[in-house]
Write an enzyme that holds these catalytic residues in place. Structure first.
Site, PDB file in Angstrom:
ATOM      1  N   LYS A 154       0.985  -1.409  -0.079  1.00  0.00           N
ATOM      2  CA  LYS A 154       0.168   0.110  -0.023  1.00  0.00           C
ATOM      3  C   LYS A 154       0.949   1.301  -0.075  1.00  0.00           C
ATOM      4  O   LYS A 154       1.541   1.517   0.934  1.00  0.00           O
ATOM      5  CB  LYS A 154      -0.990  -0.030   1.248  1.00  0.00           C
ATOM      6  CG  LYS A 154      -2.070   0.726   1.373  1.00  0.00           C
ATOM      7  CD  LYS A 154      -2.088   2.168   0.958  1.00  0.00           C
ATOM      8  CE  LYS A 154      -2.201   2.928   2.108  1.00  0.00           C
ATOM      9  NZ  LYS A 154      -1.947   4.505   1.901  1.00  0.00           N
ATOM     10  N   GLY A 200       4.773   3.841  10.811  1.00  0.00           N
ATOM     11  CA  GLY A 200       4.055   5.133  10.723  1.00  0.00           C
ATOM     12  C   GLY A 200       3.609   5.753  12.142  1.00  0.00           C
ATOM     13  O   GLY A 200       4.275   5.413  13.266  1.00  0.00           O
ATOM     14  N   SER A 201       2.473   6.044  12.218  1.00  0.00           N
ATOM     15  CA  SER A 201       1.945   6.729  13.704  1.00  0.00           C
ATOM     16  C   SER A 201       1.315   5.594  14.585  1.00  0.00           C
ATOM     17  O   SER A 201       0.803   4.751  13.930  1.00  0.00           O
ATOM     18  CB  SER A 201       0.854   7.708  13.267  1.00  0.00           C
ATOM     19  OG  SER A 201      -0.233   7.116  12.662  1.00  0.00           O
ATOM     20  N   GLU A 227       5.577  -0.578  13.486  1.00  0.00           N
ATOM     21  CA  GLU A 227       6.808  -0.008  14.191  1.00  0.00           C
ATOM     22  C   GLU A 227       6.261   1.509  14.106  1.00  0.00           C
ATOM     23  O   GLU A 227       5.930   2.195  13.085  1.00  0.00           O
ATOM     24  CB  GLU A 227       8.080  -0.044  13.139  1.00  0.00           C
ATOM     25  CG  GLU A 227       9.211   0.436  13.998  1.00  0.00           C
ATOM     26  CD  GLU A 227       9.782   1.704  13.488  1.00  0.00           C
ATOM     27  OE1 GLU A 227       9.311   2.638  14.191  1.00  0.00           O
ATOM     28  OE2 GLU A 227      10.300   1.468  12.372  1.00  0.00           O
ATOM     29  N   CYS A 258      12.218   7.924  13.449  1.00  0.00           N
ATOM     30  CA  CYS A 258      11.551   7.238  14.442  1.00  0.00           C
ATOM     31  C   CYS A 258      12.570   7.234  15.912  1.00  0.00           C
ATOM     32  O   CYS A 258      12.287   6.940  16.977  1.00  0.00           O
ATOM     33  CB  CYS A 258      11.112   6.010  14.215  1.00  0.00           C
ATOM     34  SG  CYS A 258      12.167   5.006  13.146  1.00  0.00           S
ATOM     35  N   GLU A 285       5.292  11.332  21.438  1.00  0.00           N
ATOM     36  CA  GLU A 285       6.091  11.881  20.458  1.00  0.00           C
ATOM     37  C   GLU A 285       5.602  12.968  19.837  1.00  0.00           C
ATOM     38  O   GLU A 285       4.544  13.191  19.346  1.00  0.00           O
ATOM     39  CB  GLU A 285       5.924  10.726  19.530  1.00  0.00           C
ATOM     40  CG  GLU A 285       6.984  11.006  18.231  1.00  0.00           C
ATOM     41  CD  GLU A 285       7.021   9.934  16.891  1.00  0.00           C
ATOM     42  OE1 GLU A 285       7.918   9.289  16.798  1.00  0.00           O
ATOM     43  OE2 GLU A 285       5.784   9.584  16.614  1.00  0.00           O
TER      44      GLU A 285
HETATM   45  P1  NAP Z   1       0.430   7.384   9.259  1.00  0.00           P
HETATM   46  O1  NAP Z   1      -0.881   8.451   9.381  1.00  0.00           O
HETATM   47  O2  NAP Z   1       0.430   6.368  10.347  1.00  0.00           O
HETATM   48  O3  NAP Z   1       0.272   6.589   7.941  1.00  0.00           O
HETATM   49  C1  NAP Z   1       1.102   5.779   7.193  1.00  0.00           C
HETATM   50  C2  NAP Z   1       0.320   4.811   6.483  1.00  0.00           C
HETATM   51  O4  NAP Z   1      -0.935   3.974   7.039  1.00  0.00           O
HETATM   52  C3  NAP Z   1      -0.437   5.548   5.199  1.00  0.00           C
HETATM   53  O5  NAP Z   1      -0.465   4.963   3.968  1.00  0.00           O
HETATM   54  C4  NAP Z   1      -1.846   5.527   5.770  1.00  0.00           C
HETATM   55  O6  NAP Z   1      -2.842   5.864   4.711  1.00  0.00           O
HETATM   56  C5  NAP Z   1      -2.275   4.424   6.463  1.00  0.00           C
HETATM   57  N1  NAP Z   1      -3.065   4.539   7.512  1.00  0.00           N
HETATM   58  C6  NAP Z   1      -3.099   5.310   8.327  1.00  0.00           C
HETATM   59  N2  NAP Z   1      -4.171   5.061   9.558  1.00  0.00           N
HETATM   60  C7  NAP Z   1      -4.925   4.080   8.698  1.00  0.00           C
HETATM   61  C8  NAP Z   1      -6.119   3.283   9.190  1.00  0.00           C
HETATM   62  N3  NAP Z   1      -6.824   3.801  10.271  1.00  0.00           N
HETATM   63  N4  NAP Z   1      -6.329   2.382   8.183  1.00  0.00           N
HETATM   64  C9  NAP Z   1      -5.732   2.129   7.249  1.00  0.00           C
HETATM   65  N5  NAP Z   1      -4.835   2.627   6.759  1.00  0.00           N
HETATM   66  C10 NAP Z   1      -4.327   3.859   7.708  1.00  0.00           C
HETATM   67  O7  NAP Z   1       1.625   8.076   9.202  1.00  0.00           O
HETATM   68  P2  NAP Z   1       2.505   8.950   7.941  1.00  0.00           P
HETATM   69  O8  NAP Z   1       1.506   9.418   7.025  1.00  0.00           O
HETATM   70  O9  NAP Z   1       3.963   8.421   7.812  1.00  0.00           O
HETATM   71  O10 NAP Z   1       2.756  10.289   9.314  1.00  0.00           O
HETATM   72  C11 NAP Z   1       1.888  10.829  10.098  1.00  0.00           C
HETATM   73  C12 NAP Z   1       2.178  10.874  11.304  1.00  0.00           C
HETATM   74  O11 NAP Z   1       2.752   9.617  11.622  1.00  0.00           O
HETATM   75  C13 NAP Z   1       3.646  11.834  11.673  1.00  0.00           C
HETATM   76  O12 NAP Z   1       3.316  13.044  11.685  1.00  0.00           O
HETATM   77  C14 NAP Z   1       4.206  11.223  12.754  1.00  0.00           C
HETATM   78  O13 NAP Z   1       3.361  11.775  13.909  1.00  0.00           O
HETATM   79  C15 NAP Z   1       3.846   9.665  12.670  1.00  0.00           C
HETATM   80  N6  NAP Z   1       4.979   8.946  12.032  1.00  0.00           N
HETATM   81  C16 NAP Z   1       6.027   8.368  12.834  1.00  0.00           C
HETATM   82  C17 NAP Z   1       6.797   7.519  12.421  1.00  0.00           C
HETATM   83  C18 NAP Z   1       7.828   6.787  13.599  1.00  0.00           C
HETATM   84  O14 NAP Z   1       8.385   6.272  12.900  1.00  0.00           O
HETATM   85  N7  NAP Z   1       7.680   6.999  14.811  1.00  0.00           N
HETATM   86  C19 NAP Z   1       7.113   7.238  11.193  1.00  0.00           C
HETATM   87  C20 NAP Z   1       6.190   8.016  10.281  1.00  0.00           C
HETATM   88  C21 NAP Z   1       5.318   8.747  10.783  1.00  0.00           C
HETATM   89  P3  NAP Z   1      -3.205   7.147   4.083  1.00  0.00           P
HETATM   90  O15 NAP Z   1      -1.739   8.145   4.096  1.00  0.00           O
HETATM   91  O16 NAP Z   1      -3.367   6.824   2.694  1.00  0.00           O
HETATM   92  O17 NAP Z   1      -4.297   7.533   4.725  1.00  0.00           O
END
Ligand code: NAP
Length: 507
Positions: free
Chosen positions: A183, A240-241, A264, A301, A392
Site C-alpha cells: 500500500k 508510521g503513527s 513500528e 523514529c 511523540e
Molecule cells: P500514518 O498516518 O500512520 O500513515 C501511514 C500509512 O498508514 C499511510 O499509508 C496511511 O494511509 C495508512 N493508514 C493510517 N491510518 C490508517 C487506518 N486507520 N486504516 C488504514 N490505513 C491507515 O503515518 P504518516 O502518514 O507516515 O505520518 C503521519 C504521522 O505519523 C507523522 O506526523 C508522525 O507523527 C507519525 N510517524 C511516526 C513515525 C515513526 O517512526 N515514529 C514514522 C512516520 C510517521 P493514507 O496516508 O493513505 O491515509
C-alpha cells in the site's frame, strides 16, 4: 516511467475514479503527475494473484529467490537519476539523503539475498526416531520455518525507499517466500511506482510468478483497510503513527482469521545523562545532540525526544546551550504540509502544558514547509503527572526533564511507554553504578546506546529495531537487520515422513 497507475502483478491498471497528486514541499506546489487510487476490484485482483503466486513462490529455491532480490537491487540502481529526482521532488529531502537511503535499500535487499542462499536461516532441526524407546517409541520429527503467505506492506512516509516499496519489510517478506502487496504511501507515490516497476522487471527477468508483487496507490485509508481485511492476506508490515498502526492492528485482530501486524510506531527515545558527563563535556554533548535532534528535520523514529538528568547547574547550562545550538541551525523542509501541520500542532500542544518552559525560540520568517526546531524543559514531577508530555512530537523537538533525584529519574523511566531506544551518556567512573539504570531502561526499550546518539540505525544481524508497545506491536521481533525475516515465517514439523517427501534441508 511514472504513469500513476497501480501495479497489479505484472499488469498496470487504473480502474478507479479517485485520483490524487503528490506534493513538492520545497516548492510548496503539487507535482503534476496524477495517481489513480486502487479500486476494490483492483485490491481484490492483487490479493487473488498473490494467493496463486504463493503456491509457486513458496517452493522456489532460496538461491533463485536470492537472484530475484539481487535483481531488484540492480533494477533500483538502474533507475539512477530519475529515482533521485522523483524522491527529492516528493519529500523535500536533499539529494545526499536520497542517495544514502537508496544505498541502504539496495544493501538490505542484498543482505537478505545472501541470507537465503542456503537454507540455514530456516533453522532446520532433526530429532531421529527411537523405535525401541520404552515405554513408548519416539517418532522421527523434523522442523523448519515456512512462509506464512501474502503480506501487505504499508510504505512509511519518512523512509520513501528503505521502509517503503522495496524496503526492509518487502525485502524480508520476499526473502521468506511470501508475495507482497504494497500500500504505497500517498506522499511519495511516484517514487513508489518507479521502485515497483524495478521489482516487476526483476521478477520477470528471474522467472518469478505473476502476483509475487503488487503496488497499490491510495490517498485515504480505504485501500489499506480492505487489504488488511482481505482473507488472502496473512500478515502486515507497517511503519508510521501509533494511531494508524493501532487501527490496523485492531482491524487484523477482528478478522474471522486474525493475522499478525508488525507495526513500528512512535518513540521518544529517552537519553539519560549523568552529572559527571555534564560536568566534563556539556558543550560537546550539546553540539552532538543539536545535530541528532535536527537530523532529517527530526523525522526519524529514533529522534531523541526526551533528555533526562538530575537537576544541577551543569544540566541547566547544558539545556540552554542545546537550545541555542538547535536554533542556530538552518531550519529544514519537512516531508509534507500535513507532517509540518502535525509537528506544529503537537509541538504547541506539548509546549502549552503546565510547568513547561521553551528554552530557545526561532523567530525568523520561514518558508512554508520548513520547521523551526524547539527545545523545552520541565521538572520531573510535572512530567510524571502529565501523560501528554510523554507523547511523540514528530519533528525537530526535544524535552529536557530535570529530575529531583535519581529515584525520580528511575520512576520516570518506569512510567514511559515502550520505546525503540534508550541512551546512556556517562563517564568511566559512573559505570560501576549504572546497573539499576540499565536494568530499568532495558524493560522499556529495544536497544540501549552507550555514549552515542539514537539516530542512525545500523543494518546488521545484531540490531534490534523494535521494542515494547507502542514502539512496536510485537517486541519479540526486529524490523531492521536479517532477523526481520522471522516476522513472516512459522515453525512447521514433519513427523515420521518418508525421505522422498521431505525438503532437501530436512533429509
Ligand atoms: P500514518 O498516518 O500512520 O500513515 C501511514 C500509512 O498508514 C499511510 O499509508 C496511511 O494511509 C495508512 N493508514 C493510517 N491510518 C490508517 C487506518 N486507520 N486504516 C488504514 N490505513 C491507515 O503515518 P504518516 O502518514 O507516515 O505520518 C503521519 C504521522 O505519523 C507523522 O506526523 C508522525 O507523527 C507519525 N510517524 C511516526 C513515525 C515513526 O517512526 N515514529 C514514522 C512516520 C510517521 P493514507 O496516508 O493513505 O491515509
Amino acid at each position: 516511467m511514472i504513469t500513476g497507475k497501480n501495479q497489479i502483478g505484472n499488469q498496470q491498471s487504473a480502474l478507479g475514479s479517485v485520483t490524487f497528486k503528490t506534493y513538492n514541499p520545497e516548492l510548496n506546489i503539487e507535482n503534476e503527475q496524477l495517481f489513480y487510487e486502487a479500486s476494490e476490484e483492483e485490491v481484490d485482483k492483487a490479493a487473488e494473484l498473490a494467493k496463486d503466486a504463493f503456491k509457486i513462490y513458496r517452493n522456489i529455491s532460496g538461491s533463485k529467490r536470492a537472484t530475484f532480490l539481487n535483481a531488484i537491487a540492480d533494477e533500483i540502481l538502474a533507475l539512477d537519476d530519475l529515482l533521485i529526482r522523483t524522491y527529492c521532488s516528493e519529500t523535500g529531502l536533499p539529494e545526499g539523503r536520497a542517495k544514502g537511503e537508496r544505498g541502504r535499500t539496495v544493501g538490505q535487499l542484498r543482505s537478505f539475498a545472501n541470507l537465503i542462499e542456503d537454507e540455514n536461516w530456516r533453522a532446520p532441526t532433526i530429532d531421529e526416531a527411537i523405535p525401541n524407546r520404552e515405554p513408548a517409541p519416539k517418532p522421527d520429527l523434523r522442523k523448519f520455518l515456512i512462509p506464512i503467505g501474502p503480506i501487505a506492506v504499508f510504505g512509511a512516509s519518512n523512509f520513501p525507499l528503505a521502509y517503503s516499496t522495496a524496503g526492509g519489510d518487502t525485502a524480508s517478506a520476499l526473502a521468506a517466500g511470501c508475495p507482497v502487496i504494497v500500500k504505497s504511501h500517498p506522499m511519495h507515490a511516484g517514487t513508489g511506482q518507479l521502485v515497483a516497476t524495478a521489482v516487476i522487471n526483476a521478477a520477470q527477468k528471474t522467472g518469478m510468478p505473476d502476483g509475487v508483487f503488487s503496488n497499490l496507490n491510495s490517498s485515504g485509508i480505504e485501500v489499506g483497510k480492505q487489504l488488511v481485511q482481505h482473507p488472502h492476506v496473512k500478515g502486515v508490515g507497517f511503519t508510521g503513527s501509533i494511531k494508524g498502526g493501532r487501527a490496523l492492528y485492531d482491524l487484523a485482530a477482528k478478522r474471522p482469521e486474525p493475522i499478525p501486524v508488525f507495526a513500528e510506531m512512535g518513540s521518544i527515545n529517552p537519553v539519560i545523562i549523568t552529572e559527571n558527563a555534564l560536568k566534563r563535556r556539556a558543550s560537546e554533548l550539546a553540539s552532538t545532540y543539536a545535530d541528532s535532534i535536527t537530523l532529517g528535520t527530526g523525522q526519524f523514529c529514533t529522534n531523541p525526544g526526551l533528555i533526562l538528568s538530575v537537576e544541577s547547574e551543569a544540566f541547566s547550562a547544558f539545556i540552554q546551550e542545546l537550545g541555542d545550538k538547535v536554533i542556530a541551525k538552518d531550519p529544514q523542509c519537512m516531508l509534507h504540509p500535513n507532517i509540518k501541520k502535525g509537528y506544529t500542532n503537537k509541538r504547541d500542544l506539548v509546549s502549552d502544558q503546565s510547568g513547561l518552559q521553551v528554552v530557545a525560540e526561532y523567530y525568523s520568517e520561514l518558508a512554508e514547509n520548513y520547521a523551526p526546531p524547539r527545545i523545552t524543559t520541565v521538572n520531573g514531577t510535572e512530567f510524571l503527572e502529565n501523560s501528554k508530555l510523554h507523547e511523540e512530537v514528530f519533528g525537530p523537538f526535544s524535552l529536557a526533564v530535570q529530575c529531583s533525584d535519581e529515584d525520580q529519574l528511575l520512576k520516570i523511566i518506569e512510567s514511559l511507554e515502550g520505546q525503540l531506544t534508550g541512551t546512556i551518556i556517562a563517564e568511566d567512573e559512573d559505570v560501576p553504578d549504572l546497573g539499576v539504570l540499565v536494568d530499568t531502561l532495558r524493560e522499556r526499550v529495544g536497544r540501549i546506546i552507550f555514549n552515542g546518539v539514537p539516530t542512525g540505525v545500523e543494518v546488521c544481524e545484531s540490531m534490534t529495531h523494535g521494542g515494547p508497545y507502542p514502539a512496536s506491536t510485537d517486541s519479540r521481533f526486529t524490523a531492521v537487520g536479517i532477523n526481520a525475516i522471522r516476522r513472516w515465517v512459522r515453525p512447521f514439523s514433519y513427523q515420521d515422513f518418508p525421505k522422498a517427501l521431505l525438503p532437501e534441508v530436512l533429509k
